[in-house]
Design a protein around this motif. Sequence first.
Motif, PDB file in Angstrom:
ATOM      1  N   ALA A 324       5.217 -12.163   1.324  1.00  0.00           N
ATOM      2  CA  ALA A 324       6.600 -12.886   1.334  1.00  0.00           C
ATOM      3  C   ALA A 324       7.634 -12.014   1.134  1.00  0.00           C
ATOM      4  N   ALA A 325       7.485 -11.392  -0.240  1.00  0.00           N
ATOM      5  CA  ALA A 325       8.681 -10.375  -0.592  1.00  0.00           C
ATOM      6  C   ALA A 325       8.459  -9.105   0.260  1.00  0.00           C
ATOM      7  N   CYS A 326       7.627  -8.702   1.024  1.00  0.00           N
ATOM      8  CA  CYS A 326       7.781  -7.423   1.969  1.00  0.00           C
ATOM      9  C   CYS A 326       8.377  -7.895   3.057  1.00  0.00           C
ATOM     10  N   GLU A 327       8.070  -9.173   3.615  1.00  0.00           N
ATOM     11  CA  GLU A 327       8.842  -9.777   4.708  1.00  0.00           C
ATOM     12  C   GLU A 327      10.420  -9.764   4.455  1.00  0.00           C
ATOM     13  N   GLY A 329      11.840  -7.626   2.895  1.00  0.00           N
ATOM     14  CA  GLY A 329      12.324  -6.233   2.744  1.00  0.00           C
ATOM     15  C   GLY A 329      12.218  -5.772   1.485  1.00  0.00           C
ATOM     16  N   GLU A 330      11.551  -6.273   0.626  1.00  0.00           N
ATOM     17  CA  GLU A 330      11.448  -5.797  -0.923  1.00  0.00           C
ATOM     18  C   GLU A 330      10.479  -4.866  -1.074  1.00  0.00           C
ATOM     19  N   ARG A 331      10.331  -3.906  -1.904  1.00  0.00           N
ATOM     20  CA  ARG A 331       9.606  -3.257  -2.304  1.00  0.00           C
ATOM     21  C   ARG A 331       8.456  -3.803  -3.492  1.00  0.00           C
ATOM     22  N   CYS A 332       7.208  -3.644  -3.165  1.00  0.00           N
ATOM     23  CA  CYS A 332       5.954  -4.355  -3.921  1.00  0.00           C
ATOM     24  C   CYS A 332       5.209  -3.152  -4.421  1.00  0.00           C
ATOM     25  N   MET A 333       4.728  -3.556  -5.652  1.00  0.00           N
ATOM     26  CA  MET A 333       3.525  -2.834  -6.137  1.00  0.00           C
ATOM     27  C   MET A 333       2.544  -3.660  -6.468  1.00  0.00           C
ATOM     28  N   MET A 334       1.105  -3.263  -6.442  1.00  0.00           N
ATOM     29  CA  MET A 334      -0.012  -4.095  -6.976  1.00  0.00           C
ATOM     30  C   MET A 334      -0.778  -3.118  -7.604  1.00  0.00           C
ATOM     31  N   PHE A 335      -0.975  -3.558  -9.082  1.00  0.00           N
ATOM     32  CA  PHE A 335      -1.986  -2.588  -9.853  1.00  0.00           C
ATOM     33  C   PHE A 335      -3.230  -3.612  -9.934  1.00  0.00           C
ATOM     34  N   VAL A 336      -4.488  -3.051  -9.134  1.00  0.00           N
ATOM     35  CA  VAL A 336      -5.666  -3.822  -9.205  1.00  0.00           C
ATOM     36  C   VAL A 336      -6.624  -2.944  -9.824  1.00  0.00           C
ATOM     37  N   GLU A 339     -10.663  -4.548  -7.527  1.00  0.00           N
ATOM     38  CA  GLU A 339     -11.038  -4.226  -6.088  1.00  0.00           C
ATOM     39  C   GLU A 339     -10.183  -2.832  -5.798  1.00  0.00           C
ATOM     40  N   SER A 340     -10.533  -2.301  -4.679  1.00  0.00           N
ATOM     41  CA  SER A 340      -9.787  -1.247  -4.087  1.00  0.00           C
ATOM     42  C   SER A 340      -8.999  -1.676  -3.324  1.00  0.00           C
ATOM     43  N   ALA A 341      -7.963  -0.798  -2.845  1.00  0.00           N
ATOM     44  CA  ALA A 341      -6.844  -1.107  -1.978  1.00  0.00           C
ATOM     45  C   ALA A 341      -7.219  -1.556  -0.741  1.00  0.00           C
ATOM     46  N   LEU A 355      -1.332  -6.745   5.306  1.00  0.00           N
ATOM     47  CA  LEU A 355      -0.670  -6.038   4.217  1.00  0.00           C
ATOM     48  C   LEU A 355      -0.602  -4.629   4.534  1.00  0.00           C
ATOM     49  N   GLN A 356      -1.708  -4.229   5.423  1.00  0.00           N
ATOM     50  CA  GLN A 356      -1.509  -2.766   5.768  1.00  0.00           C
ATOM     51  C   GLN A 356      -0.036  -2.446   6.404  1.00  0.00           C
ATOM     52  N   ARG A 357       0.272  -3.255   7.000  1.00  0.00           N
ATOM     53  CA  ARG A 357       1.597  -3.144   7.900  1.00  0.00           C
ATOM     54  C   ARG A 357       2.830  -2.834   6.732  1.00  0.00           C
ATOM     55  N   HIS A 358       2.765  -3.403   5.805  1.00  0.00           N
ATOM     56  CA  HIS A 358       3.856  -3.226   4.791  1.00  0.00           C
ATOM     57  C   HIS A 358       3.459  -1.829   4.026  1.00  0.00           C
ATOM     58  N   ALA A 359       2.210  -1.807   3.816  1.00  0.00           N
ATOM     59  CA  ALA A 359       1.962  -0.176   3.048  1.00  0.00           C
ATOM     60  C   ALA A 359       2.277   0.982   3.967  1.00  0.00           C
ATOM     61  N   ASP A 360       2.222   0.853   5.298  1.00  0.00           N
ATOM     62  CA  ASP A 360       2.432   1.892   6.239  1.00  0.00           C
ATOM     63  C   ASP A 360       4.039   2.051   6.235  1.00  0.00           C
TER      64      ASP A 360
END
Length: 594
Positions: A324-327, A329-336, A339-341, A355-360
């Motif tokens: 929702a945040a990426c939609e 236009g906000e930048r987001c970080m996930m420290f996991v 699990e791998s990304a 989520l890959q779309r937002h990462a790209d």
Amino acid sequence: MPGMPGYDPGTGSGRAATRPMIMEYTMSLEAAPSSRPTLPKAPTGIAGFDDITGGGLPAGRPSLICGSAGSGKTLFATTFLVNGTTLFDEPGVFMSFEERSEDLAANVASLGYNLDKLVEDGRIAIDHVQVDRSDIEENGEYDLEGLFLRLGFAVDSVGAKRVVLDTIETLFSSFDNQAILRSELRRLFGWIKDRGLSCIITGERGEGQFTRQDLEEYVSDCVVLLDNRVHEQITTRRLRVVKYRGSAHGTNEYPFLIDAQGISVLPVTGAGLSHGVSSEVVSTGIPGLDAMLGQGGFFRGTSLLLTGTAGTGKTSFSSTMVNAACERGERCMMFVFEESAAQVVRNARSIGLDLQRHADAGLLRFEAARPSLYGLEMHLARMHRDVEAFGPQLVVIDPITAFRGPEAEVQSVLLRMVDLLKARGITGIFTSLMHGGTGATIDADADLGMSSLMDAWVRLTHEEANGEINRTLYIIKARGMSHSNQVREYQMSEAGIGLIEPYIGPEGVLTGSARLSQVAREQAAALRRQQEIERRRREIARRRAAVDRQIQELRAALEAEEQEVTLLHQQDQERESALARDRQAMARHRTAAE
């Protein structure tokens, strides 16, 4: 404020009689920075360290960087030299008494430093001085004039403003006479000050307090101690500014990180409760959850805690909020940390998230690492550096229960992470694994003492009934806004996370098949009632029709009787008329006979 003249500890306010004193004190504080002289400083360019020292190392003075083997002294000194050249236009000289210039260039290449290119451009001079004990004879006439000449030539060749001497123990290893050693140290440090050079001198940690000779720290203007500790087979690097003549500085121990991006230090003394707040409400991306909140979402900059047992969907909830945040236009970080990304991206597709779309697109960045890879302080330093570099509006830490160590240390690290996010107005989502079976009760220790620090707390649970497990959630708290107190069932599907309207009846709150069965029973009962009403309506209709028929028959009989009466009346009238006519006829007949 406490500590000011006129402050009353009993009432927390200043007395009226002392208000002029408070104003005078405040004005003096405001005027102090402009009138008070400040110590010139040489910025190191090391993230966090310049904040701790208020601008860097003392300019034109010697500073001692000491520590045990492998603590990062040479890398720290090299970073100071390279950043001075590339960032602050201050050329430098690196005089090594141990490593050869080619070895030094190869060692710091991992940090992205091209010393050979800087030497070729005339920005840095590297001089390797081989010190052999057989070449040194200790006597009253021995001095460091040869070193001064050599160092002075190197400084003049590049117009150096910064100098590194690595390491000083090698230079003085052959001195046994402490008087000569102290004298030559003072001469060396005095020569550096006379030339106005910002100098770093590295020293090995010895049996003394800081260095082997136990003298350098007393004649240095600034002493920085690097430490490399191992606790439960996990290494943590720490830094402490032992002294800093003429300048205030942070006195705590600070974790620092050395990796491919260089050296970064995490300052922690600035953590406080003076951060600003936002009244902007942002959606979670889950319409049902937004509806449970009085304003349709959480405040921006909120610290949200998601707790639940395994399989309740904590990562799915946080992924939905990230989407929702990426939609927006906000930048987001996930420290996991579990699990791998790639695994997070794959699993998010099961609930309709890409989520890959937002990462790209550069809006989403994953940082995945095992908790055992670093110590707690190193994890904090790494997250601090990554947040500073990426500048996100939303950060996810999944899960906080992956951190292992003494509970007090884990709480301290997480507290500083919360303060870091709040100070920057970043929305933080922290997931926490709760142990136990279905319907596990709230454990005060399960959230590592984080629940009281959080602005909002959403608990996800498993409810077992009728041979099945169903997922439910409820909002324990949401500071600054009203929220629903209902327990809501939710389902995760390709359409996302959806909340189901709760069933609340005499049997309580039902979920899953129990809710469906109760709904079916209520629908069947309603159908039976409807059918009974229809039957009664039909019976009334039949009775109404029968009554109507009876009324019609009575009315017809009455009308027939009325017609009969009318006919009889007409017949009587006709008979009366006939009798009258007969009497008239008889009368006329009698009259005629007479």
